[in-house]
Design an enzyme around this catalytic site. Structure first.
Site, PDB file in Angstrom:
ATOM      1  CG  ASP A 138      -2.177   0.882   0.980  1.00 49.69           C
ATOM      2  OD1 ASP A 138      -2.149   1.728   0.069  1.00 49.69           O
ATOM      3  OD2 ASP A 138      -3.149   0.764   1.741  1.00 49.69           O
TER       4      ASP A 138
HETATM    5  C1  NOJ Z   1      -4.061   3.935   0.295  1.00 51.87           C
HETATM    6  C2  NOJ Z   1      -5.252   3.083   0.603  1.00 51.87           C
HETATM    7  O1  NOJ Z   1      -5.062   2.436   1.845  1.00 51.87           O
HETATM    8  C3  NOJ Z   1      -5.547   2.037  -0.459  1.00 51.87           C
HETATM    9  O2  NOJ Z   1      -6.797   1.460  -0.184  1.00 51.87           O
HETATM   10  C4  NOJ Z   1      -5.516   2.631  -1.826  1.00 51.87           C
HETATM   11  O3  NOJ Z   1      -5.788   1.629  -2.783  1.00 51.87           O
HETATM   12  C5  NOJ Z   1      -4.153   3.254  -2.078  1.00 51.87           C
HETATM   13  N1  NOJ Z   1      -3.906   4.286  -1.100  1.00 51.87           N
HETATM   14  C6  NOJ Z   1      -4.020   3.822  -3.478  1.00 51.87           C
HETATM   15  O4  NOJ Z   1      -4.827   4.922  -3.625  1.00 51.87           O
END
Ligand code: NOJ
Length: 770
Positions: free
Chosen positions: A289
């Site tokens: 992430d």
């Molecule tokens: C952070 C988030 O936790 C995740 O769900 C998301 O897909 C990513 N950023 C990309 O935007």
């Protein structure tokens, strides 16, 4: 992963044949999997270490680099995928840089957070789950894939299948609730719908299931907090939906930001290697992430960036998202021998395999298309799927109360529409609304106005702000400080309330749209209170005093503690954040053009103190028994035990009755099946649908089993007066659980079958597993 066709492989080779040093062609008769492997191996052998590491980087637009700089980085072979770039016209020059300017011409893939729709926004996850309707959910997924791929996207960061039992967590809104069976069904359905017949089809996108794993169980519901959980609970309740997505063929897995029992998921070899790859057989790409690899330093498991990069790659993170550490550290780690080049190769193979499966080697512009075909207006109405959005949104609405049959409303009446969410285009969209445009959403006010079509009178007064707490407003507007989402009406609260009360006095009925702004149920929006904010509560109290029928239309992204509302509202409709066509869908239900059929996918607590309030809890030695004194039993003495609204609950404008449960036999041989059936009758005067739910309880086992667990369900539509027999087949798989050694077993003994229209009001029968 979905199987590939040989045509894709052949076309891919043709593409690369035009490059210098094209890989040797695999034999034309090779099976698809072998053709893919041969192709990937050939390419890999021609890559330098730096080019390999470049493929492991997923970079965001807006992450500090201009598009020109990004194109140069891509041309230099230092980027493997891009996210947050969402139009064909924007993606094309970046793909040009990859296929025309980079040495090996390896195409990029483009990803985005398409969680509940893309241009057309569907209800948030909790809303979709409330439909208990897999066809409706599949439709939302298919439309998402069609729209996202038409915008040049190849991968979506979805489905989000984190089980949550703590509504303080703001991301509760994105998931599908608290139940492993229901969420697993949805996970499978969405992966199938997003990926379509083949991931190499132009209108398919690759699903990347998230957040692996257990993100929904962050301690206290506080975002990014730790997760500490027994293995039995993990296996039994929290892991099944991720596994269901993997088994359905999801090509990607996004790794969670949290730690699990002391080890961050992003550095967790057990999680990413032993469980995901070895046990579950996942052969797709594991993506960190946002910034999670650098966060290993803050977690306190890596001293510096070098160690963080080593831990992540060795744990099994193939691609780093928005993180420079792989680029900066992996070359040195390989040079010093601290990371084997074979480890890098394995990750690169998976990334190349993903691109192959997406059909990108065959045609890097498969989803971007030709410039001549670019839409003149990316937000053109013709690009939306409004009909689908309206029909799906209607299935997601849950009728919580309907005293004296206050609903449906008469469209000839005078209606006072009040509340800060009555005319709130951006809030209709909910969090993570992808490329949805707020201006294209139908608000409740617009929906009612159109449905009344001049027949009755619609009065409107805002009545209150979402909150009068300036600190909260600042917080919610922080991310969008140049375009505040929560706009305050500057008038004093009393003036706004007086205006709403005056409208209410002139009306036959009040419709109050209250709840949360969409940012209140979002990433990083954890709450300590679950009540409707005070500003709105004061408005409701004043409206109640008018004595006019009070209908609450709730908009919120998590269960709220609705005790006051439950006692005072005449009717209450949970609409979550219902998307582009939300206003029409809600009007359809309020006027009875659609009979509500949604059921809660998550329990609603009476108060924050009751959390966690999930229905499938383990049994205890001193259970509270309804109607008996509570002393020395497991309960809170200040308020009734159990949730305000249980899992699976939801009313209809018609009435249904269920017969006693019939079992085909009283014993189940180990390899046999047994049928449990009930007769469902529509005893009311309208056609309608409900969800018949099958729960099973293991009466005695080697480890403590839950009071009940959902095992199957059917959504059934019946005309007034009609009845049908609903049959469930039960076999050993429905009785399986993870024992103390984490073996999946079904132990002989007594089981109770419980069938009902919610998780509490059930009919019982029992049988024995031999
Ligand atoms: C952070 C988030 O936790 C995740 O769900 C998301 O897909 C990513 N950023 C990309 O935007």
């Amino acid at each position: 992963m979905n199987t590939l066709n040989l045509l894709g492989a052949a076309a891919a080779l043709t593409l690369l044949a035009g490059c210098t040093a094209a890989p040797e062609a695999p034999v034309a008769t090779a099976a698809p999997a072998q053709a893919k492997q041969a192709f990937v191996d050939n390419l890999l052998h021609r890559m330098t270490l730096d080019e390999k590491i470049g493929q492991l980087r997923l970079i965001s637009i807006g992450g500090g680099m201009t598009r020109e700089r990004l194109a140069d980085e891509i041309a230099a072979g230092r980027i493997g995928g891009i996210f947050n770039s969402v139009t064909p016209a924007d993606n094309r020059p970046l793909q040009d840089a990859a296929v025309s300017r980079s040495r090996l011409h390896i195409p990029l893939f483009f990803a985005y957070d398409v969680i509940h729709g893309h241009r057309t926004v569907f209800p948030i996850g909790l809303g979709l789950a409330s439909s208990w309707d897999m066809q409706a959910i599949a439709r939302s997924g298919r439309v998402s894939a069609i729209e996202a791929s038409a915008d040049g996207l190849d991968m979506v960061f979805a489905p989000m299948v984190d089980i949550t039992r703590d509504p303080r967590w703001g991301r509760t809104s994105e998931g599908f609730g608290e139940d492993p069976h229901l969420v697993s069904e949805i996970a499978r359905t969405l992966v199938d719908a997003l990926q379509g017949e083949s991931t190499s089809a132009a209108d398919s996108v690759m699903a990347s299931v998230k957040h692996f794993a257990l993100y929904g169980a962050v301690e206290g519901g506080r975002d990014y907090n730790v997760v500490d959980m027994s293995p039995m609970r993990m296996y039994q309740d929290y892991l099944p939906p991720y596994r269901a997505a993997v088994e359905a063929g999801a090509g990607g897995v996004m790794v969670a930001l949290n730690s699990i029992n002391g080890v961050p998921a992003s550095a967790n070899r057990w999680l990413l290697q032993d469980l995901l790859r070895d046990d579950w057989g996942f052969d797709g790409v594991a993506i960190s992430d946002h910034g999670a690899i650098s966060e290993l330093i803050k977690h306190g498991v890596a001293r510096d960036g070098r160690e963080a990069a080593r831990l992540a790659i060795e744990a099994g993170i193939d691609m780093s998202m928005a993180d420079a550490l792989y680029l900066q550290e992996l070359p040195g780690l390989v040079a010093s021998g601290d990371v084997a080049e074979a480890t890098i190769d394995a990750a690169v193979r998976r990334v190349l395999g993903l691109k192959y499966d997406l059909g990108l080697f065959a045609d890097p512009y498969l989803r971007i298309g030709k410039a001549a075909d670019d839409p003149a207006d990316i937000n053109a109405e013709s690009r939306l799927h409004r009909q689908a959005a309206r029909e799906v949104a209607r299935t997601s609405l849950v009728l919580l109360e309907n005293r004296n049959r206050t609903l449906p409303l008469d469209r000839h009446a005078t209606i006072a529409l009040v509340g800060p969410l009555a005319d709130a285009p951006i809030d209709m969209m909910g969090s993570w609304s992808a490329a949805g445009v707020a201006g294209q959403s139908v608000t409740l006010r617009e929906g009612l106005q159109q449905a009344m079509d001049g027949k009755g009178t619609l009065l409107h007064a805002r009545g209150a702000n979402i909150t009068d707490d300036a600190h909260m407003v600042d917080y919610l507007n922080f991310l969008n400080w140049d375009r505040p989402e929560v706009k305050q009406d500057p008038r004093p609260a009393e003036v706004m309330i007086a205006e709403a009360v005056a409208a209410a006095k002139r009306a036959d009925v009040i419709v109050a749209a209250v709840g949360e702004s969409r940012g209140m149920s979002h990433e990083s929006s954890s709450r300590t209170r679950l009540t409707i904010p005070d500003s709105q509560r004061k408005l409701l109290e004043a409206l109640k005093k008018t004595g006019k029928p009070l209908v609450l239309v709730l908009m919120n992204g998590r269960p709220l503690a609705l005790t006051w509302a439950q006692q005072n509202a005449d009717a209450m409709l949970e609409t979550w954040f219902s998307g582009t066509e939300g206003g029409h869908a809600i009007a359809d239900v309020l006027f009875g053009d659609y009979n509500p059929s949604g059921k809660l996918p998550i329990s609603f607590p009476r108060s924050v103190g009751q959390i966690p309030t999930y229905y499938n809890h383990l049994r205890v030695g001193r259970p509270f028994v309804e109607g008996k004194p509570g002393n020395y039993t497991s309960q809170y003495f200040e308020e009734p035990n159990g949730p305000l609204y249980p899992f699976g609950y939801g009313l209809s404008y018609t009435d249904f009755s269920l017969s006693p449960v019939r079992l085909s036999q009283r014993t189940l041989p180990r390899d046999g099946t047994l049928e449990a059936s009930v007769t469902l009758r529509n005893t009311g005067t309208r056609a309608g649908a409900t969800v018949v739910q099958l729960y099973i309880r293991d009466e005695s086992a080697s480890v403590i089993r839950p009071v009940k667990e959902l095992k199957d369900f059917r959504k059934v539509h019946l005309e007034p007066g009609a009845s049908t027999v609903v049959r469930f087949e039960i076999d050993r798989n429905d009785l399986n659980f993870f024992d103390a050694q984490l073996r999946r077993v079904a132990e002989p003994g007594e089981f109770s079958v419980q069938i009902g229209l919610d998780s509490e009001a059930v009919r019982h029968a029992s049988f024995k597993l031999l």
